[in-house]
Design a protein around this motif. Sequence first.
Motif, PDB file in Angstrom:
ATOM      1  N   LEU B 114       0.895  -1.172   0.000  1.00 52.59           N
ATOM      2  CA  LEU B 114       0.000   0.000   0.000  1.00 52.59           C
ATOM      3  C   LEU B 114       0.925   1.212   0.000  1.00 52.59           C
ATOM      4  O   LEU B 114       1.434   1.634   1.044  1.00 52.59           O
ATOM      5  CB  LEU B 114      -0.910  -0.023   1.220  1.00 52.59           C
ATOM      6  N   CYS B 117       2.392   5.924   1.594  1.00 53.10           N
ATOM      7  CA  CYS B 117       1.920   6.060   2.967  1.00 53.10           C
ATOM      8  C   CYS B 117       2.312   7.402   3.563  1.00 53.10           C
ATOM      9  O   CYS B 117       1.821   7.801   4.601  1.00 53.10           O
ATOM     10  CB  CYS B 117       2.411   4.896   3.836  1.00 53.10           C
ATOM     11  N   THR B 129      -7.188  -1.582   5.520  1.00 54.84           N
ATOM     12  CA  THR B 129      -7.028  -2.442   4.343  1.00 54.84           C
ATOM     13  C   THR B 129      -5.909  -3.446   4.557  1.00 54.84           C
ATOM     14  O   THR B 129      -6.018  -4.628   4.198  1.00 54.84           O
ATOM     15  CB  THR B 129      -6.720  -1.579   3.099  1.00 54.84           C
ATOM     16  N   ASP B 130      -4.830  -2.959   5.159  1.00 56.46           N
ATOM     17  CA  ASP B 130      -3.675  -3.851   5.374  1.00 56.46           C
ATOM     18  C   ASP B 130      -4.066  -5.031   6.263  1.00 56.46           C
ATOM     19  O   ASP B 130      -3.732  -6.177   6.012  1.00 56.46           O
ATOM     20  CB  ASP B 130      -2.485  -3.075   5.943  1.00 56.46           C
ATOM     21  N   LYS B 131      -4.843  -4.696   7.290  1.00 57.58           N
ATOM     22  CA  LYS B 131      -5.243  -5.755   8.218  1.00 57.58           C
ATOM     23  C   LYS B 131      -6.203  -6.723   7.528  1.00 57.58           C
ATOM     24  O   LYS B 131      -6.149  -7.936   7.748  1.00 57.58           O
ATOM     25  CB  LYS B 131      -5.913  -5.148   9.438  1.00 57.58           C
ATOM     26  N   ALA B 134      -4.092  -8.903   5.359  1.00 59.30           N
ATOM     27  CA  ALA B 134      -3.166  -9.695   6.184  1.00 59.30           C
ATOM     28  C   ALA B 134      -3.931 -10.859   6.812  1.00 59.30           C
ATOM     29  O   ALA B 134      -3.389 -11.961   6.969  1.00 59.30           O
ATOM     30  CB  ALA B 134      -2.541  -8.823   7.266  1.00 59.30           C
ATOM     31  N   VAL B 140       1.393  -7.906   3.697  1.00 64.51           N
ATOM     32  CA  VAL B 140       0.996  -6.540   3.317  1.00 64.51           C
ATOM     33  C   VAL B 140       1.901  -5.549   4.030  1.00 64.51           C
ATOM     34  O   VAL B 140       2.215  -5.712   5.208  1.00 64.51           O
ATOM     35  CB  VAL B 140      -0.479  -6.266   3.716  1.00 64.51           C
ATOM     36  N   ARG B 142       2.818  -1.209   4.286  1.00 67.96           N
ATOM     37  CA  ARG B 142       2.591   0.181   3.888  1.00 67.96           C
ATOM     38  C   ARG B 142       3.968   0.744   3.512  1.00 67.96           C
ATOM     39  O   ARG B 142       4.897   0.682   4.320  1.00 67.96           O
ATOM     40  CB  ARG B 142       2.015   0.994   5.043  1.00 67.96           C
TER      41      ARG B 142
END
Lengths: 595, 178
Positions: B114, B117, B129-131, B134, B140, B142
């Motif tokens: 992502l 950042c 989103t990352d979580k 993941a 994932v 940032r």
Amino acid sequence: MAEQAQRRAPQGQSQQDPPNENDNHAFEELRHLIIAPEQEELADIRERLDDAGRRTQDMSSVVAEAIQLRREQGDDRALSDALAPTIEETLRDSVRKHPHVLADALFPVMGPAIRKSITETLRSMLESFNEALEHSLSWRGIKWRIEAIRTGRSFTEIALLHSLVYRVEQVFLIHRETGLVLNHLTAPSVAAQDPTMVAGLLTAIQQYAQDGFKTQRDETLDNLGWGEFKMWVEIGPHAVIAAVFRGHAPEDYRVHMREVLEGIEQHYAAAFDNFKGDTDPFRGAEERLTPLLEERAREAVEPGKRKPRMLITVSAIILALIVGWGVYLSYRVHQWTQFEQALRQQSGIVVTSVVKEGGRYHVRGFRDPLAPDPKALLTKLGLTPENADFQLAPFYSMDDGILQRRIKVLLKPPPGVTLSMKDGVLVAEGAASPRWIAGLRDRATWVAGVRELDDSKLQDANALALKDAKSSVESIVFLFPFGAATLEPGQDQKVALAQKNIREIVAQAVALNENVQIEVVGHTDNTGVEATNLPLSKQRADHITKALILAGVKPSSFRPRGVGTTRPLRTDDTDEGRQLNRSVTFQVDISPVAP
Amino acid sequence: MITQKICMLGSFSVGKTSLVRRFVERIFFDKYHTTIGVKVDKKTVPVNNTPVELALWDIYGEDDYQKVKMMYLRGMHGYLLVVDGTRRQTLDVALALNDKVTQTIRDVPFVLLLNKCDLADQWEIEPDTDKTYAAKGWQVLRTSAKTGENVDEAFSQLSLAMLAKMNSTSSPGESRST
């Protein structure tokens, strides 16, 4: 000035003029006093403006500063544009009218400029010469030239076709699927690009080409080119070999690449199947790839290596030419020296000076007309007559050889006469006609170089012939048989010889104005008595006389006579002596004709 | 020497080239350059004390994932799926692209990045989103090419995954019929 006007004005008004006139006058005076200086200045300025000479004078004092100021004001080309036509015209006039002025001014810069130009031209010419030599002087170059003539193509085209000179600089072994470099070789002294990036890009281009043009998997991009570089690509099921080279590689190099690739595919089949990114198993492929680099690199002709050889060849040729020229010149000098020595020793030629000017020899001196032509001598020695100029004044040479020749030419001695010179004395030997002898006596001392004639050993040829004939006749002996007045058989030749010689005697005697009497003498041996021998001997003499008269000899010349045994030729002691005494002989008497 | 092919995948202008440059050359340019075709770069990094040469295929970005040329992905050992956090649409493209890749090439390690950042306040994507991804087992991160945040980490994580994959028994980058 105003104060002065104020002071003058009241004085004028009170003494002379009526009030109005006075006022006007004063005003005029005042006006004059006030503006006169300005008017004068204006007049002066107008005059300066109208007067071209003064204007020029004024301008001359500031023109240089004005140009300088304009130039300093910035990058303004107007000044250059304005001055250019005038300067060009001035230069043209100057060159036309006084060329030496500009020539003198340019002299210091023209020398270096010309030298530089000549150096550049020579350098360029030498390079072209090298190129031309490289292709023209070799056997290969001659073959190409013949081929160009035969096929009607240009020499350059043929040379290019045959000169597939190339150098392989890099060889890549690339994993076909991933585009990763498995092995990479670089030729010595080559600045190589990063193989990973090159291989990646090559693979990307391959893939793009295949996708973009919708080609089959086996239809691949097999060559690329950029600038002087080319890249040939051979693609196998798992691997790709890419060779980067300069120049023109032959088609069989591609075959070689294919063979190497096939070998690698075969040898590393398992490694390809298990390839996950580890390139170590392909380290050994270097051995197979090296020939693609090394072998081809050996064949490649490196310009740097070739030039010295060319230079050496050219230098050797030039040196050989110089040495050859030197040898030739020294040979020519040697030839000329030989010629000069021979000329100085030549009878009838006197060399006073030899000067070489403008490549020609100028020979000055004297030459007897009977001396040989020096140009013929030159040709004989292999020299060119055109290179020599002879200025030889004629003279009479006293050299023996020339003198002998002169005597021969002028006196024309007949065969049998020898003429020789000794201390200025012409010695004549042999026999000649009285006429020639007389001519000799007249003209011998006219010949340049002959001081005196010695003809003591010169004989009259006619008298000599008469003497010889007389001796010959007197040596003839006709032989008779015992008691007979007819000839022994087999003596016809003697008769003929006697006839010939007697005719000769008569002829020479007439020429010499001499009388000839031939006594025909008959002999007998002592056999018998004189009373019979004497008549017998007379009969024998008559017999021979008749035979000669019959042969045409004048009868008045003969006097037949018998001497019996009184004048024997031999003693009668032997048969041989008695035979000789039975004979007839001749006695020739020559006497001058009585006046 | 271990050599691995990494592809940079993602939408147009998500920062793929910038990430590569930051990783390889340690520099960042604000000025945007469109990648035409493919740009290949390389960097050697130590992974578990083993030098690994990474061949970085920076593939031009397409907003329409259908247009991405799959041929460039042949034989890749891993990829970075790049999303521009400030543009929601790029996440959708990345997901679609990932689907397409996984359909074509099986079991290739990847990391979802992502990116940008440093502009988190302008993000259009969900903050978690990352979580979210993941949680699906994806890696994932940032990242920011501009600040360098997590750039090395991204390549490092991917390299570790690729090496782990390589050491497993299955063959990498096995192609399916397209």
